[in-house]
Design a protein around this motif. Structure first.
Motif, PDB file in Angstrom:
ATOM      1  N   ALA A  54       0.826  -1.216   0.000  1.00 62.64           N
ATOM      2  CA  ALA A  54       0.000   0.000   0.000  1.00 62.64           C
ATOM      3  C   ALA A  54       0.856   1.260   0.000  1.00 62.64           C
ATOM      4  N   SER A  55       1.915   1.283   0.768  1.00 68.26           N
ATOM      5  CA  SER A  55       2.740   2.487   0.839  1.00 68.26           C
ATOM      6  C   SER A  55       3.466   2.739  -0.476  1.00 68.26           C
ATOM      7  N   ILE A  56       3.888   1.679  -1.163  1.00 66.10           N
ATOM      8  CA  ILE A  56       4.536   1.829  -2.466  1.00 66.10           C
ATOM      9  C   ILE A  56       3.559   2.437  -3.471  1.00 66.10           C
ATOM     10  N   VAL A  57       2.352   1.885  -3.514  1.00 64.49           N
ATOM     11  CA  VAL A  57       1.342   2.394  -4.450  1.00 64.49           C
ATOM     12  C   VAL A  57       0.970   3.836  -4.119  1.00 64.49           C
ATOM     13  N   SER A  58       0.874   4.147  -2.836  1.00 61.51           N
ATOM     14  CA  SER A  58       0.458   5.490  -2.410  1.00 61.51           C
ATOM     15  C   SER A  58       1.382   6.567  -2.952  1.00 61.51           C
ATOM     16  N   ARG A  59       2.655   6.272  -3.034  1.00 62.14           N
ATOM     17  CA  ARG A  59       3.616   7.269  -3.543  1.00 62.14           C
ATOM     18  C   ARG A  59       3.286   7.657  -4.980  1.00 62.14           C
ATOM     19  N   TYR A  60       2.829   6.702  -5.758  1.00 60.54           N
ATOM     20  CA  TYR A  60       2.506   6.981  -7.157  1.00 60.54           C
ATOM     21  C   TYR A  60       1.132   7.619  -7.300  1.00 60.54           C
ATOM     22  N   VAL A  61       0.193   7.208  -6.475  1.00 63.65           N
ATOM     23  CA  VAL A  61      -1.161   7.769  -6.534  1.00 63.65           C
ATOM     24  C   VAL A  61      -1.128   9.277  -6.303  1.00 63.65           C
ATOM     25  N   GLU A  62      -0.205   9.716  -5.467  1.00 62.23           N
ATOM     26  CA  GLU A  62      -0.067  11.151  -5.196  1.00 62.23           C
ATOM     27  C   GLU A  62       0.373  11.928  -6.436  1.00 62.23           C
ATOM     28  N   LYS A  63       1.054  11.251  -7.362  1.00 63.08           N
ATOM     29  CA  LYS A  63       1.597  11.914  -8.554  1.00 63.08           C
ATOM     30  C   LYS A  63       0.674  11.824  -9.762  1.00 63.08           C
ATOM     31  N   TYR A  64      -0.147  10.776  -9.827  1.00 64.94           N
ATOM     32  CA  TYR A  64      -0.940  10.518 -11.031  1.00 64.94           C
ATOM     33  C   TYR A  64      -2.418  10.429 -10.661  1.00 64.94           C
ATOM     34  N   ASP A  65      -3.196  11.388 -11.178  1.00 68.80           N
ATOM     35  CA  ASP A  65      -4.610  11.441 -10.789  1.00 68.80           C
ATOM     36  C   ASP A  65      -5.450  10.351 -11.434  1.00 68.80           C
ATOM     37  N   TRP A  66      -4.889   9.642 -12.422  1.00 72.02           N
ATOM     38  CA  TRP A  66      -5.622   8.549 -13.049  1.00 72.02           C
ATOM     39  C   TRP A  66      -5.376   7.211 -12.344  1.00 72.02           C
ATOM     40  N   MET A  67      -4.566   7.254 -11.292  1.00 73.12           N
ATOM     41  CA  MET A  67      -4.350   6.068 -10.472  1.00 73.12           C
ATOM     42  C   MET A  67      -5.137   6.176  -9.174  1.00 73.12           C
ATOM     43  N   GLU A  68      -5.639   5.044  -8.702  1.00 75.47           N
ATOM     44  CA  GLU A  68      -6.380   5.024  -7.448  1.00 75.47           C
ATOM     45  C   GLU A  68      -5.979   3.780  -6.651  1.00 75.47           C
ATOM     46  N   LEU A  69      -5.817   3.976  -5.358  1.00 75.61           N
ATOM     47  CA  LEU A  69      -5.557   2.858  -4.445  1.00 75.61           C
ATOM     48  C   LEU A  69      -6.815   2.590  -3.640  1.00 75.61           C
ATOM     49  N   LEU A  70      -7.298   1.366  -3.721  1.00 75.90           N
ATOM     50  CA  LEU A  70      -8.473   0.959  -2.957  1.00 75.90           C
ATOM     51  C   LEU A  70      -8.031  -0.085  -1.941  1.00 75.90           C
ATOM     52  N   ASN A  71      -8.172   0.249  -0.659  1.00 75.21           N
ATOM     53  CA  ASN A  71      -7.748  -0.660   0.407  1.00 75.21           C
ATOM     54  C   ASN A  71      -8.924  -1.483   0.923  1.00 75.21           C
ATOM     55  N   LEU A  72      -8.763  -2.801   0.881  1.00 68.04           N
ATOM     56  CA  LEU A  72      -9.753  -3.702   1.444  1.00 68.04           C
ATOM     57  C   LEU A  72      -9.291  -4.188   2.813  1.00 68.04           C
ATOM     58  N   SER A  73     -10.215  -4.688   3.601  1.00 63.88           N
ATOM     59  CA  SER A  73      -9.884  -5.170   4.942  1.00 63.88           C
ATOM     60  C   SER A  73      -8.980  -6.395   4.875  1.00 63.88           C
ATOM     61  N   PRO A  74      -8.089  -6.544   5.856  1.00 67.43           N
ATOM     62  CA  PRO A  74      -7.220  -7.725   5.886  1.00 67.43           C
ATOM     63  C   PRO A  74      -8.019  -9.018   5.973  1.00 67.43           C
ATOM     64  N   ARG A  75      -7.492 -10.057   5.384  1.00 63.52           N
ATOM     65  CA  ARG A  75      -8.100 -11.379   5.459  1.00 63.52           C
ATOM     66  C   ARG A  75      -6.990 -12.406   5.600  1.00 63.52           C
ATOM     67  N   ARG A  76      -7.344 -13.618   5.993  1.00 68.28           N
ATOM     68  CA  ARG A  76      -6.334 -14.626   6.296  1.00 68.28           C
ATOM     69  C   ARG A  76      -5.938 -15.454   5.078  1.00 68.28           C
ATOM     70  N   ASP A  77      -6.894 -15.729   4.194  1.00 67.92           N
ATOM     71  CA  ASP A  77      -6.615 -16.650   3.094  1.00 67.92           C
ATOM     72  C   ASP A  77      -6.188 -15.914   1.837  1.00 67.92           C
ATOM     73  N   ARG A  78      -5.498 -16.643   0.971  1.00 68.84           N
ATOM     74  CA  ARG A  78      -5.141 -16.148  -0.363  1.00 68.84           C
ATOM     75  C   ARG A  78      -5.740 -17.135  -1.343  1.00 68.84           C
ATOM     76  N   SER A  79      -6.793 -16.742  -2.050  1.00 67.44           N
ATOM     77  CA  SER A  79      -7.457 -17.658  -2.966  1.00 67.44           C
ATOM     78  C   SER A  79      -7.870 -16.903  -4.217  1.00 67.44           C
ATOM     79  N   PHE A  80      -8.212 -17.679  -5.248  1.00 67.66           N
ATOM     80  CA  PHE A  80      -8.618 -17.068  -6.507  1.00 67.66           C
ATOM     81  C   PHE A  80     -10.002 -16.433  -6.384  1.00 67.66           C
ATOM     82  N   ALA A  81     -10.841 -16.988  -5.521  1.00 71.42           N
ATOM     83  CA  ALA A  81     -12.148 -16.369  -5.298  1.00 71.42           C
ATOM     84  C   ALA A  81     -11.967 -14.984  -4.686  1.00 71.42           C
TER      85      ALA A  81
END
Length: 310
Positions: A54-81
């Motif tokens: 998130a912090s890496i993406v945030s640095r770029y979002v500040e520079k480019y108005d066509w970029m957006e960072l959307l943060n979702l809540s943490p979760r435990r699993d990593r799945s394709f669903a």
């Protein structure tokens, strides 16, 4: 067909689900911000990362108005669903914009500056083109030579959809075990759309397919399982496993792949595909296998990318 460079570029949007991708995501961002044709909007969905994504993406979002960072809540699993749910959250942020093409980009890849313009021009050239992408490379691997998926399949790392096609197929199916990209592309083709992977360009994939948070052999076993639950024909799988024995890790890879398929068969794993889609898929596989065997019998070199059902 000659491309008229004076034409306005096709408007497009990008969505990237990302979870704990601090190692690679900056490579992707640098690739996109240097594209010759920029998107209307690019939503990077931080799917509960616990690292510096998130912090890496945030640095770029500040520079480019066509970029957006959307943060979702943490979760435990990593799945394709979960990946589909993250993509859908991103799509909800762009669905009211004017665009003709929507792209799904994984966060662990990179490509040349004219990569997306090249694909957009393909949509301009062919009104029937529903899904487009390119071959991809990994360390020691190329989908152009090391896979029999061929030119009709579009790898999930970078899939661009004509918006009407994406909406017609109902988007991605949130199957926890995987195969979401394959289901989307094959459904589009079953519905009459052209789906095409182009050889003239490629993207580089930094993490071997399916190895996020698991070993190469575990990934290979799961690919065998996937071949079963996506409705793959047993004869095709035998051929695929035999071919896989000629690639690293020699012999073992093919055996593990077929073990995954056989294990899924014995357990009768649930299939997320319809009977109609499975029949369509198996017919394609058998036509392709006949084309391959015909080439071998006549001592012609088999181009695994060009071979296609006839």
């Amino acid at each position: 067909m000659q491309i008229d460079k004076t034409l306005n570029p096709i408007p497009y949007v990008l969505i990237t689900p990302a979870r704990n991708e601090e190692r690679f995501i900056e490579k992707l961002i640098e690739s996109v911000i240097h594209q010759t044709v920029l998107p209307e909007k690019w939503v990077i969905v931080n799917d509960g990362s616990t690292d510096a994504t998130a912090s890496i993406v945030s640095r770029y979002v500040e520079k480019y108005d066509w970029m957006e960072l959307l943060n979702l809540s943490p979760r435990r699993d990593r799945s394709f669903a979960a990946k589909v749910h993250a993509f859908n959250a991103g799509f909800a942020r762009v669905k009211n914009l004017e665009f003709e093409v929507v792209g799904n980009l994984d966060s662990d890849l990179s490509f040349e500056a004219d990569y997306l313009e090249f694909l957009l021009n393909k949509f301009r050239e062919d009104a029937s083109l529903g899904v487009a992408g390119t071959i991809f490379r990994e360390e020691g691997y190329s989908s152009a030579t090391d896979s029999f998926e061929g030119q009709n399949h579009v790898a999930g790392g970078c899939q661009l959809f004509r918006r009407r096609c994406f909406e017609r197929i109902g988007g991605y199916v949130p199957n926890k075990a995987g195969g979401i990209d394959w289901i989307a592309v094959t459904t589009a083709r079953m519905m009459g759309w052209t789906t095409r992977s182009f050889r003239e360009k490629y993207f580089f994939h930094y993490r071997s397919l399916g190895t996020a948070e698991r070993s190469l052999l575990a990934s290979t076993f799961s690919y065998g399982e996937k071949d079963y639950y996506l409705g793959g024909h047993p004869l095709w799988e035998l051929f695929r496993a035999a071919y896989r024995t000629t690639k690293k890790p020699y012999v073992v890879g093919g055996l593990v792949l077929y073990s995954g398929y056989l294990s899924a068969f014995l357990r009768r794993m649930d299939r997320p595909v319809s009977d109609e889609l499975m029949r369509f898929h198996r017919k394609e596989q058998m036509r392709k296998l006949r084309a391959i065997l015909k080439s071998l019998i006549t001592f012609k070199k088999v181009d695994s990318f060009e071979v296609k059902p006839t």
